[in-house]
Design a protein around this motif. Structure first.
Motif, mmCIF file in Angstrom:
data_model
loop_
_atom_site.group_PDB
_atom_site.id
_atom_site.type_symbol
_atom_site.label_atom_id
_atom_site.label_comp_id
_atom_site.label_asym_id
_atom_site.label_seq_id
_atom_site.Cartn_x
_atom_site.Cartn_y
_atom_site.Cartn_z
ATOM 1 N N ARG A 169 4.540 -5.213 -7.162
ATOM 2 C CA ARG A 169 4.152 -3.799 -7.994
ATOM 3 C C ARG A 169 3.345 -2.828 -6.733
ATOM 4 N NH1 ARG A 169 2.937 -8.271 -11.882
ATOM 5 N NH2 ARG A 169 0.550 -8.017 -10.922
ATOM 6 N N LEU A 170 2.572 -3.223 -6.062
ATOM 7 C CA LEU A 170 2.221 -2.909 -5.325
ATOM 8 C C LEU A 170 3.211 -1.784 -4.100
ATOM 9 C CD1 LEU A 170 -0.847 -5.606 -3.279
ATOM 10 C CD2 LEU A 170 -0.701 -2.909 -4.050
ATOM 11 N N LEU A 171 4.173 -2.520 -3.550
ATOM 12 C CA LEU A 171 5.610 -1.744 -2.924
ATOM 13 C C LEU A 171 5.781 -0.561 -3.519
ATOM 14 C CD1 LEU A 171 6.737 -1.109 -0.279
ATOM 15 C CD2 LEU A 171 8.048 -2.901 -1.247
ATOM 16 N N ARG A 172 5.891 -1.055 -5.029
ATOM 17 C CA ARG A 172 7.008 0.092 -5.877
ATOM 18 C C ARG A 172 5.751 1.461 -6.299
ATOM 19 N NH1 ARG A 172 7.661 -1.349 -12.109
ATOM 20 N NH2 ARG A 172 4.781 -1.267 -12.043
ATOM 21 N N HIS A 173 4.205 1.390 -6.013
ATOM 22 C CA HIS A 173 3.396 2.087 -5.696
ATOM 23 C C HIS A 173 2.878 2.813 -5.103
ATOM 24 C CE1 HIS A 173 0.131 4.505 -8.205
ATOM 25 N NE2 HIS A 173 -1.140 4.305 -6.378
ATOM 26 N N PHE A 174 3.082 2.373 -4.198
ATOM 27 C CA PHE A 174 3.295 2.966 -2.563
ATOM 28 C C PHE A 174 4.739 3.499 -2.701
ATOM 29 C CE2 PHE A 174 0.766 -0.477 -0.759
ATOM 30 C CZ PHE A 174 -0.765 0.012 -0.767
ATOM 31 N N MET A 175 6.086 3.515 -2.711
ATOM 32 C CA MET A 175 7.331 3.678 -2.860
ATOM 33 C C MET A 175 7.091 5.129 -3.604
ATOM 34 S SD MET A 175 9.562 0.756 -1.192
ATOM 35 C CE MET A 175 11.002 1.598 -0.782
ATOM 36 N N GLN A 176 6.486 4.514 -4.954
ATOM 37 C CA GLN A 176 6.605 6.462 -5.109
ATOM 38 C C GLN A 176 5.852 7.599 -5.043
ATOM 39 O OE1 GLN A 176 5.247 4.283 -9.254
ATOM 40 N NE2 GLN A 176 7.160 4.013 -10.062
ATOM 41 N N HIS A 177 4.726 7.292 -4.151
ATOM 42 C CA HIS A 177 3.744 8.016 -3.836
ATOM 43 C C HIS A 177 3.712 7.832 -2.419
ATOM 44 C CE1 HIS A 177 2.402 8.285 -7.989
ATOM 45 N NE2 HIS A 177 2.816 7.220 -7.897
ATOM 46 N N PRO A 178 4.477 8.258 -1.420
ATOM 47 C CA PRO A 178 4.855 7.776 -0.054
ATOM 48 C C PRO A 178 3.834 9.241 0.796
ATOM 49 C CG PRO A 178 6.678 9.362 -0.775
ATOM 50 C CD PRO A 178 6.196 8.288 -1.845
ATOM 51 N N GLY A 179 3.023 8.256 1.599
ATOM 52 C CA GLY A 179 1.888 8.786 2.303
ATOM 53 C C GLY A 179 0.365 9.456 2.019
ATOM 54 N N ARG A 180 0.411 8.961 0.464
ATOM 55 C CA ARG A 180 -0.702 9.166 -0.201
ATOM 56 C C ARG A 180 -1.485 7.685 0.297
ATOM 57 N NH1 ARG A 180 -1.784 10.338 -6.749
ATOM 58 N NH2 ARG A 180 -3.467 10.289 -7.223
ATOM 59 N N VAL A 181 -2.619 8.359 0.201
ATOM 60 C CA VAL A 181 -3.971 7.403 0.508
ATOM 61 C C VAL A 181 -4.556 6.953 -0.787
ATOM 62 C CG1 VAL A 181 -5.600 6.529 2.003
ATOM 63 C CG2 VAL A 181 -4.777 8.144 2.630
ATOM 64 N N PHE A 182 -4.425 5.637 -0.964
ATOM 65 C CA PHE A 182 -5.136 5.284 -2.199
ATOM 66 C C PHE A 182 -6.095 3.916 -2.188
ATOM 67 C CE2 PHE A 182 -1.114 6.032 -3.740
ATOM 68 C CZ PHE A 182 -1.354 6.504 -4.839
ATOM 69 N N SER A 183 -7.697 3.866 -2.674
ATOM 70 C CA SER A 183 -8.368 3.265 -2.925
ATOM 71 C C SER A 183 -8.580 1.666 -3.070
ATOM 72 C CB SER A 183 -10.122 3.914 -3.226
ATOM 73 O OG SER A 183 -9.663 4.192 -4.437
ATOM 74 N N ARG A 184 -9.142 0.861 -2.537
ATOM 75 C CA ARG A 184 -8.580 0.261 -2.963
ATOM 76 C C ARG A 184 -8.793 -0.554 -4.453
ATOM 77 N NH1 ARG A 184 -12.146 -1.506 0.941
ATOM 78 N NH2 ARG A 184 -11.133 -2.765 2.800
ATOM 79 N N GLU A 185 -10.012 0.879 -5.610
ATOM 80 C CA GLU A 185 -10.499 0.286 -7.088
ATOM 81 C C GLU A 185 -9.250 1.148 -7.193
ATOM 82 O OE1 GLU A 185 -12.350 1.105 -4.073
ATOM 83 O OE2 GLU A 185 -14.028 -0.325 -4.485
ATOM 84 N N GLN A 186 -8.892 2.275 -7.124
ATOM 85 C CA GLN A 186 -7.068 2.678 -7.451
ATOM 86 C C GLN A 186 -6.005 1.619 -7.769
ATOM 87 O OE1 GLN A 186 -6.973 5.984 -4.314
ATOM 88 N NE2 GLN A 186 -7.824 7.434 -6.119
ATOM 89 N N LEU A 187 -5.855 1.174 -6.808
ATOM 90 C CA LEU A 187 -4.635 0.239 -6.718
ATOM 91 C C LEU A 187 -5.456 -1.211 -7.626
ATOM 92 C CD1 LEU A 187 -3.981 -0.146 -2.540
ATOM 93 C CD2 LEU A 187 -2.820 0.816 -4.311
ATOM 94 N N LEU A 188 -6.305 -1.263 -7.586
ATOM 95 C CA LEU A 188 -6.643 -2.309 -8.790
ATOM 96 C C LEU A 188 -6.458 -1.803 -10.517
ATOM 97 C CD1 LEU A 188 -10.325 -3.911 -7.530
ATOM 98 C CD2 LEU A 188 -8.046 -5.263 -8.151
ATOM 99 N N ASP A 189 -6.907 -0.626 -9.989
ATOM 100 C CA ASP A 189 -6.229 -0.222 -12.100
ATOM 101 C C ASP A 189 -4.515 -0.131 -11.538
ATOM 102 O OD1 ASP A 189 -8.909 0.421 -12.692
ATOM 103 O OD2 ASP A 189 -8.828 2.368 -11.686
ATOM 104 N N VAL A 190 -3.942 0.551 -10.830
ATOM 105 C CA VAL A 190 -2.840 0.469 -11.107
ATOM 106 C C VAL A 190 -1.579 -1.013 -10.885
ATOM 107 C CG1 VAL A 190 -0.413 1.479 -10.191
ATOM 108 C CG2 VAL A 190 -3.079 2.699 -9.823
ATOM 109 N N VAL A 191 -2.217 -1.436 -10.398
ATOM 110 C CA VAL A 191 -1.881 -2.571 -9.977
ATOM 111 C C VAL A 191 -1.863 -3.931 -11.061
ATOM 112 C CG1 VAL A 191 -0.967 -4.899 -8.739
ATOM 113 C CG2 VAL A 191 -1.458 -1.987 -8.050
ATOM 114 N N TRP A 192 -3.331 -4.277 -11.502
ATOM 115 C CA TRP A 192 -3.611 -5.094 -12.061
ATOM 116 C C TRP A 192 -4.065 -4.242 -13.580
ATOM 117 C CZ3 TRP A 192 -4.012 -4.581 -6.879
ATOM 118 C CH2 TRP A 192 -4.469 -6.394 -5.603
ATOM 119 N N GLY A 193 -4.350 -3.156 -13.441
ATOM 120 C CA GLY A 193 -4.973 -3.037 -15.035
ATOM 121 C C GLY A 193 -6.783 -2.357 -14.948
#
Length: 241
Positions: free
Chosen positions: A172-196
């Protein structure tokens, strides 16, 4: 570019308007859709749905038949009459499973019809099919970045021809990164997207899974595609840290 293409946009997750007055079902739908790569917003009645559809221009509407103030059938008709919303794909959700009801829903302008109860996986499959018909090519199930390919349908990742074995969270992490290449995501943003939104996980847990993802992706001679941005977060990028 078509209106549907403009709604989806390059690299943007489709926005789904959930029109449903059952709070528990809304919570379940939003959780499952966000886990599958969609953004969501919700409306509890027909009037709010028409307002949000006009203001937010969603990629797709999930529309319950039985709603307060205005029926789903009437909402569907009004969406089709409005030039700003007439091309938005609509899937009707209803407990009414008779063939005559299905025909009535489709005749009112719905693109598909799903009777309750339904499985989240079937719903997502129907949604992807409707989005593909509305705008072919914008719901590609194979993502690519540099020498990495990600087949979402087969749940397979490859780099330079070799299989990359990932756990569910790293996938799920890699999918999110590959949907938004080059964009920087904070830990909190990644937690919301990947963990909910409703799951409590320590922000540093993200670092653990990033390390696992890096280890799986990068062999000794390969460039590290995960960029660490000090005090900001992580990005899928070929630039050096």
């Amino acid at each position: 570019m078509s209106e549907t293409a403009a709604r989806l946009g390059a690299g943007t997750k489709p926005l789904v308007l959930v029109v449903e007055d059952e709070v528990d079902l809304v919570t379940l739908l939003k959780y499952n859709l966000e886990r599958d790569g969609f953004r969501t917003l919700s409306a509890a009645d027909g009037e709010e749905a028409l307002l949000l559809a006009t203001e937010q221009n969603p990629s797709l509407v999930l529309l319950d038949w039985m709603l307060p103030l205005m029926s789903g059938i009437e909402v569907c008709r009004q969406l089709r009459r409005n030039p700003r919303t007439r091309d938005i794909p609509i899937i009707m959700l209803t407990a009414r499973g008779e063939e005559s009801d299905k025909i009535r829903g489709l005749n009112s302008g719905a693109d598909d019809y799903l009777a309750k109860p339904f499985s989240p996986s079937e719903l997502v499959a129907r949604m992807r099919a409707v989005l593909r018909r509305a705008s072919p090519g914008l719901t590609e199930e194979v993502l690519r970045f540099e020498d990495v390919t990600m087949d979402l349908a087969a749940h397979r990742v490859r780099r330079q021809g070799r299989d990359i074995h990932l756990g569910p969270t790293e996938f799920r992490l890699l999918r999110h990164f590959m949907q938004h290449p080059g964009r920087v995501f904070s830990r909190e943003q990644l937690l919301d997207v990947v963990w909910g939104h409703d799951v409590y996980v320590e922000p540093r847990t993200v670092d653990v899974h990033i390390r696992r993802l890096r280890k799986a992706l990068n062999e000794d001679s390969e460039a590290d595609l995960i960029r660490t941005v000090r005090s900001a977060g992580y990005a899928l990028d070929t630039k050096t840290t």
